[in-house]
Scaffold this motif. Structure first.
Motif, PDB file in Angstrom:
ATOM      1  N   ALA A 139      26.733 -34.020  22.574  1.00 24.98           N
ATOM      2  CA  ALA A 139      27.652 -34.054  23.655  1.00 24.98           C
ATOM      3  C   ALA A 139      27.179 -34.744  24.718  1.00 24.98           C
ATOM      4  N   PRO A 140      28.104 -35.291  25.622  1.00 22.80           N
ATOM      5  CA  PRO A 140      27.465 -36.143  26.568  1.00 22.80           C
ATOM      6  C   PRO A 140      26.529 -35.280  27.534  1.00 22.80           C
ATOM      7  N   GLN A 141      25.388 -35.816  28.001  1.00 29.66           N
ATOM      8  CA  GLN A 141      24.397 -35.242  28.760  1.00 29.66           C
ATOM      9  C   GLN A 141      23.936 -35.850  30.151  1.00 29.66           C
ATOM     10  N   GLY A 142      24.755 -36.756  30.435  1.00 27.29           N
ATOM     11  CA  GLY A 142      24.495 -37.379  31.580  1.00 27.29           C
ATOM     12  C   GLY A 142      23.142 -38.267  31.487  1.00 27.29           C
ATOM     13  N   ASP A 143      22.319 -38.044  32.594  1.00 26.02           N
ATOM     14  CA  ASP A 143      20.798 -38.804  32.414  1.00 26.02           C
ATOM     15  C   ASP A 143      19.938 -38.113  31.743  1.00 26.02           C
ATOM     16  N   ILE A 144      19.150 -38.776  30.767  1.00 28.99           N
ATOM     17  CA  ILE A 144      17.886 -38.147  30.250  1.00 28.99           C
ATOM     18  C   ILE A 144      16.696 -39.215  29.990  1.00 28.99           C
ATOM     19  N   GLU A 145      15.532 -38.757  30.244  1.00 31.78           N
ATOM     20  CA  GLU A 145      14.542 -39.613  30.122  1.00 31.78           C
ATOM     21  C   GLU A 145      13.537 -39.468  28.863  1.00 31.78           C
ATOM     22  N   ILE A 146      13.098 -40.511  28.170  1.00 30.26           N
ATOM     23  CA  ILE A 146      12.462 -40.317  27.022  1.00 30.26           C
ATOM     24  C   ILE A 146      10.946 -41.251  27.252  1.00 30.26           C
ATOM     25  N   ALA A 147      10.115 -40.839  26.583  1.00 30.11           N
ATOM     26  CA  ALA A 147       8.710 -41.430  26.796  1.00 30.11           C
ATOM     27  C   ALA A 147       7.537 -41.196  25.796  1.00 30.11           C
ATOM     28  N   GLY A 148       6.795 -41.913  25.426  1.00 33.78           N
ATOM     29  CA  GLY A 148       5.449 -41.585  24.527  1.00 33.78           C
ATOM     30  C   GLY A 148       4.824 -40.595  24.949  1.00 33.78           C
ATOM     31  N   GLY A 186      40.668 -44.753  23.924  1.00 37.66           N
ATOM     32  CA  GLY A 186      40.455 -43.291  23.822  1.00 37.66           C
ATOM     33  C   GLY A 186      39.050 -42.733  23.563  1.00 37.66           C
ATOM     34  N   VAL A 187      38.120 -43.592  23.793  1.00 42.70           N
ATOM     35  CA  VAL A 187      36.776 -43.016  23.469  1.00 42.70           C
ATOM     36  C   VAL A 187      36.294 -42.293  24.415  1.00 42.70           C
ATOM     37  N   LYS A 188      35.581 -41.187  23.602  1.00 43.24           N
ATOM     38  CA  LYS A 188      35.074 -39.972  24.593  1.00 43.24           C
ATOM     39  C   LYS A 188      33.769 -39.709  24.865  1.00 43.24           C
ATOM     40  N   HIS A 189      33.068 -40.586  24.604  1.00 44.43           N
ATOM     41  CA  HIS A 189      31.547 -40.570  25.019  1.00 44.43           C
ATOM     42  C   HIS A 189      30.853 -41.976  24.752  1.00 44.43           C
ATOM     43  N   HIS A 190      30.510 -42.412  26.008  1.00 44.87           N
ATOM     44  CA  HIS A 190      29.763 -43.501  26.005  1.00 44.87           C
ATOM     45  C   HIS A 190      28.236 -43.571  26.231  1.00 44.87           C
ATOM     46  N   VAL A 191      27.362 -43.884  25.291  1.00 53.23           N
ATOM     47  CA  VAL A 191      26.013 -43.915  25.333  1.00 53.23           C
ATOM     48  C   VAL A 191      25.207 -45.200  25.719  1.00 53.23           C
TER      49      VAL A 191
END
Length: 251
Positions: free
Chosen positions: A177-186, A88-93
């Motif tokens: 909260a779940p965010q769908g797709d996000i990008e991170i960078a320097g 019953g996990v609610k959020h997969h990262v």
């Protein structure tokens, strides 16, 4: 506060994620083969995920051979998602890579694309954190591209990020909260050759870095912008010149 299980939680990124989450009051649990949780064999995930609110997957394949890396990410992700559904996990990262949504022929990226599709199709709310290359990969990129005393690398752009900043982004995502797709960078973009050249020069490494746009990156050709984020990415502040003095090469 949430119970958060971090798959790959004893590794470079995972150990930092666990520390950050626990420091903010969450119950973060490191899960890896070292702690009896093996998502390839199926040993341990069901017990580890009992009562979990969030699962974070920052695990990585021990082999980058095309068949091996595809097998790792598809098998381990299927195992993990089945256990999450039962618990019953609610959020997969999941931590993934900038560039998987663009045309490219890198086998490792193909495996991450397959992993992402499994997550999107699972029915579990998710966040996919797409990171650029880590500063910590500088040495290994140089090593796989070395011929004698020459390092041959393409000039395609990279916008590398510190592992510490990656962990911050993943921990924040897991706590929200779940965010769908996000990008991170320097904060800085370099040619791949320039990134490695600066790092080797700072470390007094005698190898010469030569730009060669026909040179492969992990076995494939890259275009100028294959590996850089799109508009709207979260940009972290650690610069290469700040990171290098604090991170000597491993002996």
């Amino acid at each position: 506060m949430a119970k958060i299980v971090v798959i790959g939680g004893t590794g470079l990124i995972g150990s930092k994620v666990v520390s950050k989450l626990n420091a903010h009051g969450h119950e973060a649990i490191a899960a890896s083969p070292n702690t009896g949780v093996n998502t390839l064999t199926g040993e341990g995930p069901a017990d580890a995920l009992a009562g979990a609110d969030v699962v974070v997957d920052v695990s990585n394949s021990p082999s980058f051979a095309p068949d091996d890396v595809m097998e790792f990410f598809t098998t381990s992700t299927k195992t993990l998602l089945r256990a999450e559904a039962a618990a019953g996990v609610k959020h997969h990262v999941a931590l993934t890579i900038v560039g998987t949504n663009r045309p490219q022929s890198i086998p490792y990226f193909a495996a991450k694309v397959a992993q992402e599709k499994l997550i999107r199709d699972s029915g579990i709310d998710y966040s996919l954190v797409h990171a650029t290359q880590f500063f910590e990969f500088l040495g290994s990129i140089a090593d796989i591209s070395t011929d004698g005393k020459t390092v041959r690398l393409p000039g395609g752009l990279v916008q590398p990020i510190a592992a510490e900043d990656v962990a911050t982004a993943v921990a924040r995502t897991a706590a929200g909260a779940p965010q769908g797709d996000i990008e991170i960078a320097g904060p800085e973009a370099f040619g791949m050759d320039e990134f490695v050249r600066r790092g080797l020069a700072f470390r007094n490494d005698p190898r010469e870095v030569v730009r060669d746009d026909s040179a492969p990156y992990y076995g494939a050709q890259i275009e100028e912008r294959t590996l850089v984020p799109v508009d709207g990415a979260q940009i972290f502040e650690t610069r290469l010149e700040d990171w290098l003095p604090l991170n000597p090469p491993r002996k």
